[in-house]
Design an enzyme around this catalytic site. Structure first.
Site, short mmCIF file in Angstrom:
data_model
loop_
_atom_site.label_atom_id
_atom_site.label_comp_id
_atom_site.label_asym_id
_atom_site.label_seq_id
_atom_site.Cartn_x
_atom_site.Cartn_y
_atom_site.Cartn_z
N SER A 22 0.85 -1.20 0.00
CA SER A 22 0.00 0.00 0.00
C SER A 22 0.88 1.25 0.00
O SER A 22 2.08 1.17 0.28
CB SER A 22 -0.86 -0.04 1.27
OG SER A 22 -1.44 1.22 1.53
N TYR A 54 -3.70 -0.26 9.82
CA TYR A 54 -3.47 -0.60 8.41
C TYR A 54 -2.02 -0.26 8.01
O TYR A 54 -1.33 -1.06 7.37
CB TYR A 54 -4.48 0.17 7.56
CG TYR A 54 -4.50 -0.16 6.09
CD1 TYR A 54 -5.14 -1.31 5.63
CD2 TYR A 54 -3.93 0.69 5.14
CE1 TYR A 54 -5.20 -1.60 4.27
CE2 TYR A 54 -3.98 0.41 3.79
CZ TYR A 54 -4.62 -0.74 3.36
OH TYR A 54 -4.67 -1.02 2.00
#
Ligand code: NAP
Ligand code: GCO
Length: 264
Positions: free
Chosen positions: A145, A158
């Protein structure tokens, strides 16, 4: 030249592959010749995925499996080996996000995100590596990510998981590179999928969500990515064209990480 990128004869397992990024990557790999295996968390999603693959002319093998359960994953890999064959390519795609300010987030929620986004890729990679070693080759692609590199408000768990996944990628490369296993990551930028839908919702007056406007301004390409943008990079990292690429994170972000932001 075409042959370098061929996945003919390969078996690719894409976790959480019934829709979104996983579905697009799996479909692209099928177009490159691979046999597709995917799992999702319940039968309804697997059926939805099977129908979607069929609509694309792809005969995928779909299974119910929660990737956070080591027992379930080990059982799935054994079953796939029997019913389809040895997995040549693993794409650790299944993931969740919880957008909660850190001081309001429960430890249980934090652990849940780490469990799906970091522990599960460990569990899945651990399950496929022994047969890859025996077969003499293997490709593992971890879906990382922007948050493998950057922080932002509300995504502490996250970011911690995706940062960890970047290092797990490098460690798998370090540990099994000499067994002809290449483990790389793809770091998608902001991609239009259900996961990011809340960030793109139209406002009551019809205008664009402020976060949507922020992402457009922050991306030199001037747009959100779409799932198809990830297919070429994924096929490359799954194919023989990338046999000496290992421990690398390929950011597919329209330039976000290169950019300081619009000058005032
Ligand atoms: P998505 O639309 O939410 O799809 C994720 C898939 O994983 C869903 O099918 C989901 O099933 C499944 N899944 C979740 N937990 C699971 C579990 N425990 N076991 C098995 N499957 C599970 O997300 P996406 O946007 O396509 O993202 C896919 C991956 O790319 C994720 O790792 C995400 O973090 C990463 N990523 C996304 C973006 C983006 O902008 N969209 C950018 C960078 C990275 P459910 O529907 O049941 O949850
Ligand atoms: C968020 C987004 C991101 C993206 C993606 C960026 O809330 O900031 O959901 O985390 O999904 O992972 O690369």
């Amino acid at each position: 030249m075409e042959n370098m990128f061929s996945l003919q004869g390969k078996i690719a397992w894409i976790t959480g592959g019934s829709y979104g990024i996983g579905f697009a990557i799996a479909s692209g790999m099928a177009r490159a010749g691979a046999t597709i295996v995917f799992n999702d968390i319940n039968q309804e999603l697997v059926d939805k995925g099977l129908a979607a693959y069929q609509a694309e002319g792809i005969q995928a093998h779909g299974y119910v499996c929660d990737v956070t359960s080591e027992d379930a994953v080990q059982a799935l890999v054994a079953r796939v080996q029997q019913e389809v064959g040895v997995i040549d390519i693993l794409v650790n795609n299944a993931g969740i996000i919880k957008r909660i300010p850190m001081i309001e987030m429960s430890a249980a929620d934090f652990r849940k995100v780490i469990d799906v986004d970091l522990n599960a890729p460990f569990i899945c990679a651990k399950a496929v590596i022994p047969a890859m070693i025996e077969k003499g080759h293997g490709k593992i692609i971890n879906i990382c990510s922007m948050m493998s590199e950057l922080g932002r408000e509300t995504v502490s768990a996250y970011a911690a998981a995706k940062g960890g996944l970047k290092m797990l990628t490098r460690n798998i490369c370090s540990e099994y590179g000499d067994k002809n296993i290449q483990c790389n990551g793809i770091g998608p930028g902001y991609i239009a999928t259900p996961q990011t839908a809340p960030l793109r919702e139209r406002q009551a007056d019809g205008s664009r969500h402020p976060f949507d406007q922020f992402i457009i301004a922050k991306t030199p390409a001037g747009r959100w990515g779409n799932t198809e943008d990830l297919v070429g990079p994924a096929v490359f990292l799954a194919s023989e064209a990338s046999n000496f690429v290992n421990g690398h994170i390929l950011y597919v972000d329209g330039g976000i990480l290169a950019y300081i932001g619009k000058q005032p």
